[in-house]
Design a protein around this motif. Structure first.
Motif, PDB file in Angstrom:
ATOM      1  N   SER A 142     -19.621  37.300  10.463  1.00 62.38           N
ATOM      2  CA  SER A 142     -19.677  38.042  11.723  1.00 62.38           C
ATOM      3  C   SER A 142     -18.671  39.174  11.663  1.00 62.38           C
ATOM      4  O   SER A 142     -17.829  39.226  10.751  1.00 62.38           O
ATOM      5  CB  SER A 142     -19.374  37.108  12.905  1.00 62.38           C
ATOM      6  OG  SER A 142     -17.995  36.797  12.974  1.00 62.38           O
ATOM      7  N   PRO A 143     -18.703  40.098  12.627  1.00 60.73           N
ATOM      8  CA  PRO A 143     -17.832  41.278  12.529  1.00 60.73           C
ATOM      9  C   PRO A 143     -16.349  40.991  12.595  1.00 60.73           C
ATOM     10  O   PRO A 143     -15.553  41.757  12.043  1.00 60.73           O
ATOM     11  CB  PRO A 143     -18.285  42.145  13.712  1.00 60.73           C
ATOM     12  CG  PRO A 143     -19.001  41.234  14.638  1.00 60.73           C
ATOM     13  CD  PRO A 143     -19.640  40.205  13.760  1.00 60.73           C
ATOM     14  N   THR A 144     -15.930  39.924  13.251  1.00 58.15           N
ATOM     15  CA  THR A 144     -14.499  39.614  13.294  1.00 58.15           C
ATOM     16  C   THR A 144     -14.055  38.766  12.115  1.00 58.15           C
ATOM     17  O   THR A 144     -12.875  38.420  12.015  1.00 58.15           O
ATOM     18  CB  THR A 144     -14.114  38.887  14.602  1.00 58.15           C
ATOM     19  OG1 THR A 144     -14.848  37.657  14.686  1.00 58.15           O
ATOM     20  CG2 THR A 144     -14.398  39.749  15.816  1.00 58.15           C
ATOM     21  N   GLY A 156     -17.813  44.562   4.752  1.00 54.70           N
ATOM     22  CA  GLY A 156     -18.120  43.238   5.296  1.00 54.70           C
ATOM     23  C   GLY A 156     -19.144  42.464   4.512  1.00 54.70           C
ATOM     24  O   GLY A 156     -19.258  41.246   4.690  1.00 54.70           O
ATOM     25  N   SER A 157     -19.903  43.141   3.641  1.00 57.99           N
ATOM     26  CA  SER A 157     -20.922  42.509   2.793  1.00 57.99           C
ATOM     27  C   SER A 157     -21.530  41.280   3.461  1.00 57.99           C
ATOM     28  O   SER A 157     -22.219  41.389   4.461  1.00 57.99           O
ATOM     29  CB  SER A 157     -20.353  42.189   1.415  1.00 57.99           C
ATOM     30  OG  SER A 157     -19.203  41.393   1.474  1.00 57.99           O
ATOM     31  N   PRO A 211     -21.492  49.853  12.243  1.00 61.14           N
ATOM     32  CA  PRO A 211     -20.188  49.919  12.922  1.00 61.14           C
ATOM     33  C   PRO A 211     -19.205  48.805  12.552  1.00 61.14           C
ATOM     34  O   PRO A 211     -18.688  48.086  13.420  1.00 61.14           O
ATOM     35  CB  PRO A 211     -20.581  49.848  14.391  1.00 61.14           C
ATOM     36  CG  PRO A 211     -21.831  49.018  14.397  1.00 61.14           C
ATOM     37  CD  PRO A 211     -22.559  49.365  13.132  1.00 61.14           C
ATOM     38  N   SER A 212     -18.915  48.664  11.271  1.00 64.69           N
ATOM     39  CA  SER A 212     -17.944  47.656  10.863  1.00 64.69           C
ATOM     40  C   SER A 212     -16.585  47.960  11.489  1.00 64.69           C
ATOM     41  O   SER A 212     -16.044  49.060  11.332  1.00 64.69           O
ATOM     42  CB  SER A 212     -17.816  47.634   9.332  1.00 64.69           C
ATOM     43  OG  SER A 212     -16.915  46.636   8.921  1.00 64.69           O
ATOM     44  N   PRO A 246     -22.147  44.532  15.381  1.00 65.95           N
ATOM     45  CA  PRO A 246     -22.501  44.001  14.062  1.00 65.95           C
ATOM     46  C   PRO A 246     -21.998  44.915  12.944  1.00 65.95           C
ATOM     47  O   PRO A 246     -22.237  46.124  12.966  1.00 65.95           O
ATOM     48  CB  PRO A 246     -24.030  43.954  14.089  1.00 65.95           C
ATOM     49  CG  PRO A 246     -24.377  43.872  15.540  1.00 65.95           C
ATOM     50  CD  PRO A 246     -23.340  44.679  16.250  1.00 65.95           C
ATOM     51  N   HIS A 247     -21.306  44.324  11.980  1.00 65.91           N
ATOM     52  CA  HIS A 247     -20.699  45.136  10.930  1.00 65.91           C
ATOM     53  C   HIS A 247     -21.724  45.712   9.969  1.00 65.91           C
ATOM     54  O   HIS A 247     -21.442  46.683   9.261  1.00 65.91           O
ATOM     55  CB  HIS A 247     -19.671  44.309  10.147  1.00 65.91           C
ATOM     56  CG  HIS A 247     -20.237  43.094   9.486  1.00 65.91           C
ATOM     57  ND1 HIS A 247     -20.586  41.955  10.186  1.00 65.91           N
ATOM     58  CD2 HIS A 247     -20.516  42.827   8.178  1.00 65.91           C
ATOM     59  CE1 HIS A 247     -21.041  41.049   9.355  1.00 65.91           C
ATOM     60  NE2 HIS A 247     -21.025  41.552   8.136  1.00 65.91           N
ATOM     61  N   ASN A 248     -22.938  45.137   9.953  1.00 62.35           N
ATOM     62  CA  ASN A 248     -23.928  45.507   8.947  1.00 62.35           C
ATOM     63  C   ASN A 248     -25.250  45.958   9.562  1.00 62.35           C
ATOM     64  O   ASN A 248     -26.285  45.894   8.909  1.00 62.35           O
ATOM     65  CB  ASN A 248     -24.176  44.328   8.006  1.00 62.35           C
ATOM     66  CG  ASN A 248     -24.592  43.069   8.765  1.00 62.35           C
ATOM     67  OD1 ASN A 248     -24.682  43.068  10.000  1.00 62.35           O
ATOM     68  ND2 ASN A 248     -24.833  41.997   8.030  1.00 62.35           N
TER      69      ASN A 248
END
Length: 392
Positions: free
Chosen positions: A189-191, A184-185, A55-56, A147-149
């Protein structure tokens, strides 16, 4: 869950989520997706399935007086045999626009990916709980960035005061599509992925369709973008086509035109920015495919190498320089009929001089410092001054 607290459990619905295209009901709760079910049904590629379910840019957004917030989730952790353990995915808590906390959820499912054999296995695990306490006792806007990853099922949201969907404050929606770099590789962090940073600096709401390994000019992605409400749109094209050695120049040019045509069916006059690849030394003039360096992998380090040969450009194989030149030509060709179409050379975000200062750790993906640099530069070039996303 703390005993003695008068908890309020609020159903997790689309009204509380931003950045997701669709919510899938699951045994435990709901799973945010960044592609709709009809699009997912058109491609059974495991890499895309994993990437779009991570969920990036997706976050819970609500207004509340709560001083404590708990979120139950079921993450899916990734394990690569022979490689150092990956850190748990990070959740960012934003209160009234400022970072107020970070945490991770342990447990969860485990996806084991063997890069040398090309195999994967999944082992089921338990739900975990994220807890943020000590929040100010007044009405406030709260965002929990997922979390983006790390694929994340949302199970339950509990607070010690009622919640209601946050007001979007009339901010414009920026819809972006790109590769793992946009996904986001190796951001911290997601932000702090470069699109999230740029969106924050630009004062816009982000919908991030950055898919690791999967920015491949897929028609279903273009149709998803066509059908997604947006005030600003960008597409970052190139690196994954070279990574996968997916097509030749003859196929690339009409595929780009078709991708842009489809987006324009739903957004005929929306500012649309085409971004070419950032600098990547191994593929500037050498075609793909991109392969793990097995010598490095055997030592527990992940680095990539270009498996193509520069001379193969004569047969139409794509390199980053070939793609940059063609994207610039395509945008220039279309510009007379589409004054809201714009172009940005990706090397303005990260170029050869940046590589000398901040090299790509695995030769493909930027680190946390580079994400910050790219986000700040994009905001300065695109959201400021005479940039294509500024109001005129």
């Amino acid at each position: 869950m703390n005993a003695g607290t008068d908890w309020i459990t609020t159903p997790i619905t689309e009204s509380l989520l931003r950045g997701a295209i669709e919510l899938e009901p699951t045994t435990h709760g709901v799973l945010p997706h960044r592609l709709p079910a009809w699009a997912r049904a058109q491609c059974t590629d495991g890499q895309l399935a994993m990437a779009e379910s991570q969920p990036s840019g997706v976050r819970l957004a609500f207004r509340t007086r709560a001083t404590t917030v708990e979120l139950d989730t079921l993450p899916t952790k990734r394990v690569y045999p022979g490689m150092p353990p990956r850190p748990d995915g990070r959740y960012d808590l934003i209160v009234d626009g400022r970072l107020a906390g970070q945490a991770s959820v342990t447990g969860g499912n485990v996806l084991t990916i063997d890069m040398t054999k090309g195999t994967f296995t999944t082992e089921a695990g338990p739900v975990g709980t994220l807890r943020f306490g000590g929040l100010p006792d007044h009405a406030k806007d709260v965002e929990i960035w997922l979390p983006h990853n790390e694929t994340t099922e949302l199970v339950a949201l509990r607070t010690d005061a009622p919640v209601e969907p946050a007001d979007d404050r009339g901010r414009k929606v920026w819809l972006h599509h790109g590769s793992s770099i946009s996904h986001g590789s190796d951001a911290a962090s997601p932000t702090t992925t470069w699109p999230a940073l740029a969106a924050s600096l630009g004062g816009v709401e982000l919908v991030n369709l950055g898919f690791g390994g999967s920015a491949l000019l897929d028609p279903f992605t273009a149709r998803t973008m066509r059908d997604t409400p947006a005030d600003l749109i960008s597409v970052k094209i190139g690196i994954n086509l070279v990574n996968n050695d997916l097509m030749r120049l003859r196929a690339f040019t009409p595929a780009v035109h078709g991708f842009l045509d489809t987006i324009r069916e739903g957004h005929p006059t929306t500012p649309l920015l085409v971004v070419s690849p950032v600098y990547c030394a191994i593929h500037e003039d050498t075609p793909g495919p991109t392969m793990p360096d097995l010598d490095e992998l055997s030592s527990g380090r992940l680095r990539f190498r270009a498996a193509g040969v520069p001379a193969e450009r004569a047969q139409g194989k794509l390199t980053l320089n070939v793609i940059r030149d063609e994207l610039a030509r395509i945008v220039a060709q279309r510009a007379d009929d589409d004054p809201n179409l714009h172009h940005l050379d990706g090397r303005e975000l990260y170029g050869a001089a940046d590589y000398a200062e901040l090299p790509l750790p695995d030769e493909v993906h930027p680190d946390a410092a580079t994400h910050r640099r790219m986000g700040e530069r994009f905001a300065g070039l695109v959201f400021s001054g005479d940039g294509p996303f500024t109001s005129r």
